[in-house]
Design a protein around this motif. Structure first.
Motif, PDB file in Angstrom:
ATOM      1  N   GLU A  43      18.613   3.347 -11.930  1.00 57.12           N
ATOM      2  CA  GLU A  43      18.712   2.951 -13.338  1.00 57.12           C
ATOM      3  C   GLU A  43      17.764   3.756 -14.239  1.00 57.12           C
ATOM      4  OE1 GLU A  43      18.225  -1.248 -13.740  1.00 57.12           O
ATOM      5  OE2 GLU A  43      19.928  -1.694 -12.443  1.00 57.12           O
ATOM      6  N   GLY A  44      17.691   5.044 -14.014  1.00 57.41           N
ATOM      7  CA  GLY A  44      16.890   5.908 -14.870  1.00 57.41           C
ATOM      8  C   GLY A  44      15.419   5.972 -14.506  1.00 57.41           C
ATOM      9  N   HIS A  45      15.029   5.329 -13.416  1.00 53.56           N
ATOM     10  CA  HIS A  45      13.636   5.359 -12.967  1.00 53.56           C
ATOM     11  C   HIS A  45      13.592   6.059 -11.616  1.00 53.56           C
ATOM     12  CE1 HIS A  45      12.353   2.618 -16.138  1.00 53.56           C
ATOM     13  NE2 HIS A  45      13.463   1.928 -15.893  1.00 53.56           N
ATOM     14  N   ARG A  46      12.559   6.862 -11.397  1.00 53.17           N
ATOM     15  CA  ARG A  46      12.417   7.583 -10.133  1.00 53.17           C
ATOM     16  C   ARG A  46      11.365   6.891  -9.280  1.00 53.17           C
ATOM     17  NH1 ARG A  46      13.168  13.815  -9.674  1.00 53.17           N
ATOM     18  NH2 ARG A  46      15.235  12.970  -9.989  1.00 53.17           N
ATOM     19  N   TYR A  47      11.742   6.671  -8.020  1.00 46.57           N
ATOM     20  CA  TYR A  47      10.866   6.041  -7.034  1.00 46.57           C
ATOM     21  C   TYR A  47      10.542   7.061  -5.952  1.00 46.57           C
ATOM     22  CZ  TYR A  47      12.142   1.590  -9.185  1.00 46.57           C
ATOM     23  OH  TYR A  47      12.317   0.562 -10.063  1.00 46.57           O
ATOM     24  N   TRP A  48       9.269   7.123  -5.574  1.00 47.51           N
ATOM     25  CA  TRP A  48       8.823   8.073  -4.557  1.00 47.51           C
ATOM     26  C   TRP A  48       8.441   7.321  -3.291  1.00 47.51           C
ATOM     27  CZ3 TRP A  48       9.358  13.170  -5.256  1.00 47.51           C
ATOM     28  CH2 TRP A  48       9.577  13.604  -6.562  1.00 47.51           C
ATOM     29  N   ARG A  49       8.714   7.960  -2.149  1.00 50.18           N
ATOM     30  CA  ARG A  49       8.486   7.321  -0.852  1.00 50.18           C
ATOM     31  C   ARG A  49       7.018   7.413  -0.461  1.00 50.18           C
ATOM     32  NH1 ARG A  49       8.460   8.142   4.743  1.00 50.18           N
ATOM     33  NH2 ARG A  49       9.716   6.642   5.878  1.00 50.18           N
ATOM     34  N   ASN A  50       6.488   6.279  -0.021  1.00 54.51           N
ATOM     35  CA  ASN A  50       5.140   6.215   0.520  1.00 54.51           C
ATOM     36  C   ASN A  50       5.273   6.435   2.021  1.00 54.51           C
ATOM     37  OD1 ASN A  50       2.649   5.429   1.578  1.00 54.51           O
ATOM     38  ND2 ASN A  50       2.334   3.885  -0.010  1.00 54.51           N
ATOM     39  N   ASN A  51       4.629   7.455   2.564  1.00 49.06           N
ATOM     40  CA  ASN A  51       4.766   7.792   3.980  1.00 49.06           C
ATOM     41  C   ASN A  51       4.065   6.794   4.889  1.00 49.06           C
ATOM     42  OD1 ASN A  51       6.291  10.075   3.440  1.00 49.06           O
ATOM     43  ND2 ASN A  51       4.461  11.309   3.078  1.00 49.06           N
ATOM     44  N   ARG A  52       3.150   6.018   4.369  1.00 45.57           N
ATOM     45  CA  ARG A  52       2.417   5.075   5.201  1.00 45.57           C
ATOM     46  C   ARG A  52       3.265   3.844   5.512  1.00 45.57           C
ATOM     47  NH1 ARG A  52      -2.056   1.461   3.173  1.00 45.57           N
ATOM     48  NH2 ARG A  52      -1.552   2.598   1.302  1.00 45.57           N
ATOM     49  N   ASP A  53       3.909   3.238   4.496  1.00 41.09           N
ATOM     50  CA  ASP A  53       4.684   2.010   4.743  1.00 41.09           C
ATOM     51  C   ASP A  53       6.194   2.201   4.614  1.00 41.09           C
ATOM     52  OD1 ASP A  53       4.898   2.274   2.028  1.00 41.09           O
ATOM     53  OD2 ASP A  53       3.971   0.367   1.532  1.00 41.09           O
ATOM     54  N   GLY A  54       6.663   3.361   4.173  1.00 37.71           N
ATOM     55  CA  GLY A  54       8.097   3.639   4.106  1.00 37.71           C
ATOM     56  C   GLY A  54       8.806   3.059   2.891  1.00 37.71           C
ATOM     57  N   LYS A  55       8.088   2.407   1.995  1.00 33.29           N
ATOM     58  CA  LYS A  55       8.689   1.834   0.789  1.00 33.29           C
ATOM     59  C   LYS A  55       8.675   2.877  -0.320  1.00 33.29           C
ATOM     60  CE  LYS A  55       7.264  -2.863   1.858  1.00 33.29           C
ATOM     61  NZ  LYS A  55       6.437  -3.999   1.432  1.00 33.29           N
ATOM     62  N   TYR A  56       9.504   2.635  -1.319  1.00 32.15           N
ATOM     63  CA  TYR A  56       9.597   3.534  -2.465  1.00 32.15           C
ATOM     64  C   TYR A  56       8.931   2.865  -3.670  1.00 32.15           C
ATOM     65  CZ  TYR A  56      12.751   6.547   0.099  1.00 32.15           C
ATOM     66  OH  TYR A  56      13.279   7.413   1.009  1.00 32.15           O
ATOM     67  N   TYR A  57       8.006   3.586  -4.298  1.00 33.50           N
ATOM     68  CA  TYR A  57       7.237   3.060  -5.418  1.00 33.50           C
ATOM     69  C   TYR A  57       7.622   3.794  -6.696  1.00 33.50           C
ATOM     70  CZ  TYR A  57       4.271   0.703  -2.026  1.00 33.50           C
ATOM     71  OH  TYR A  57       3.808  -0.112  -1.028  1.00 33.50           O
ATOM     72  N   LYS A  58       7.638   3.042  -7.785  1.00 30.01           N
ATOM     73  CA  LYS A  58       7.934   3.627  -9.091  1.00 30.01           C
ATOM     74  C   LYS A  58       6.837   4.633  -9.434  1.00 30.01           C
ATOM     75  CE  LYS A  58       9.021   2.265 -13.789  1.00 30.01           C
ATOM     76  NZ  LYS A  58       9.061   1.160 -14.721  1.00 30.01           N
ATOM     77  N   TYR A  59       7.233   5.732 -10.048  1.00 27.46           N
ATOM     78  CA  TYR A  59       6.303   6.817 -10.319  1.00 27.46           C
ATOM     79  C   TYR A  59       5.154   6.371 -11.216  1.00 27.46           C
ATOM     80  CZ  TYR A  59       4.277  11.086 -12.064  1.00 27.46           C
ATOM     81  OH  TYR A  59       3.390  12.061 -12.403  1.00 27.46           O
ATOM     82  N   GLN A 118      -0.264  11.251  -7.731  1.00 26.31           N
ATOM     83  CA  GLN A 118      -0.540  12.676  -7.587  1.00 26.31           C
ATOM     84  C   GLN A 118      -1.732  12.945  -6.676  1.00 26.31           C
ATOM     85  OE1 GLN A 118      -0.957  14.035 -11.595  1.00 26.31           O
ATOM     86  NE2 GLN A 118       1.244  13.968 -11.984  1.00 26.31           N
ATOM     87  N   ASN A 119      -2.736  12.069  -6.687  1.00 23.37           N
ATOM     88  CA  ASN A 119      -3.938  12.253  -5.870  1.00 23.37           C
ATOM     89  C   ASN A 119      -3.896  11.451  -4.575  1.00 23.37           C
ATOM     90  OD1 ASN A 119      -4.919  13.876  -7.917  1.00 23.37           O
ATOM     91  ND2 ASN A 119      -5.932  12.166  -8.940  1.00 23.37           N
ATOM     92  N   ASN A 120      -2.884  10.615  -4.389  1.00 21.30           N
ATOM     93  CA  ASN A 120      -2.794   9.757  -3.205  1.00 21.30           C
ATOM     94  C   ASN A 120      -2.153  10.550  -2.065  1.00 21.30           C
ATOM     95  OD1 ASN A 120      -2.419   7.735  -1.347  1.00 21.30           O
ATOM     96  ND2 ASN A 120      -1.717   6.241  -2.847  1.00 21.30           N
ATOM     97  N   PRO A 121      -2.821  10.647  -0.911  1.00 23.24           N
ATOM     98  CA  PRO A 121      -2.258  11.430   0.211  1.00 23.24           C
ATOM     99  C   PRO A 121      -1.035  10.760   0.833  1.00 23.24           C
ATOM    100  CG  PRO A 121      -4.324  10.403   0.878  1.00 23.24           C
ATOM    101  CD  PRO A 121      -4.171  10.153  -0.598  1.00 23.24           C
ATOM    102  N   ASP A 122      -0.831   9.470   0.620  1.00 20.92           N
ATOM    103  CA  ASP A 122       0.340   8.796   1.182  1.00 20.92           C
ATOM    104  C   ASP A 122       1.648   9.268   0.563  1.00 20.92           C
ATOM    105  OD1 ASP A 122      -1.313   7.320   2.842  1.00 20.92           O
ATOM    106  OD2 ASP A 122      -1.448   5.631   1.446  1.00 20.92           O
ATOM    107  N   PHE A 123       1.602   9.853  -0.614  1.00 20.48           N
ATOM    108  CA  PHE A 123       2.806  10.297  -1.295  1.00 20.48           C
ATOM    109  C   PHE A 123       3.035  11.802  -1.150  1.00 20.48           C
ATOM    110  CE2 PHE A 123       1.842   6.309  -3.415  1.00 20.48           C
ATOM    111  CZ  PHE A 123       3.071   5.702  -3.391  1.00 20.48           C
ATOM    112  N   LYS A 124       2.197  12.482  -0.401  1.00 20.42           N
ATOM    113  CA  LYS A 124       2.375  13.913  -0.162  1.00 20.42           C
ATOM    114  C   LYS A 124       3.486  14.123   0.855  1.00 20.42           C
ATOM    115  CE  LYS A 124      -1.198  15.067  -2.673  1.00 20.42           C
ATOM    116  NZ  LYS A 124      -1.050  15.606  -3.973  1.00 20.42           N
ATOM    117  N   ALA A 125       4.036  15.315   0.903  1.00 23.02           N
ATOM    118  CA  ALA A 125       5.097  15.634   1.861  1.00 23.02           C
ATOM    119  C   ALA A 125       4.528  15.582   3.280  1.00 23.02           C
ATOM    120  CB  ALA A 125       5.669  17.007   1.579  1.00 23.02           C
ATOM    121  N   PRO A 126       5.312  15.096   4.238  1.00 20.09           N
ATOM    122  CA  PRO A 126       4.791  14.988   5.624  1.00 20.09           C
ATOM    123  C   PRO A 126       4.616  16.343   6.275  1.00 20.09           C
ATOM    124  CG  PRO A 126       7.084  14.236   5.502  1.00 20.09           C
ATOM    125  CD  PRO A 126       6.631  14.593   4.119  1.00 20.09           C
TER     126      PRO A 126
END
Length: 101
Positions: A72-88, A93-101
């Motif tokens: 619905e017009g909002h982008r969610y990014w995957r958290n590599n630690r828990d596998g959930k998608y969080y709203k941007y 940007q500084n959280n290592p959990d959202f970096k590419a694996p």
């Protein structure tokens, strides 16, 4: 005879003028039913969740390997630690959990 003919034509002319006057036209009926009021339909906006769970097969990947999902017009990014998608948010940007694996 000429007076009778003139009298007949004058009577027809007067009758024609009288029949075309606005006073002889019937008025609109005042018992007409008014149209129903227009219905106003309010759209209910659903609240935007901050965390969603999405199947990784439905999510998209960026060129550097990060997973994201548009809802619905909002982008969610995957958290590599828990596998959930969080709203941007900028904190990602500084959280290592959202970096590419």
């Amino acid at each position: 005879m000429k007076k009778l003919r003139f009298l007949c034509i004058a009577c027809m002319f007067i009758t024609l003028l009288y029949s075309c006057s606005k006073k002889t036209v019937p008025e609109k009926e005042t018992t007409a039913v008014a149209p129903p009021p227009k219905l106003v339909i309010k759209k209910i906006k659903t609240p935007v969740p901050s965390v969603i769970v999405v199947n990784d097969a439905k999510a998209s990947k960026t060129f550097d390997g990060k997973m994201y999902y548009d809802l619905e017009g909002h982008r969610y990014w995957r958290n590599n630690r828990d596998g959930k998608y969080y709203k941007y948010s900028k904190a990602m940007q500084n959280n290592p959990d959202f970096k590419a694996p």
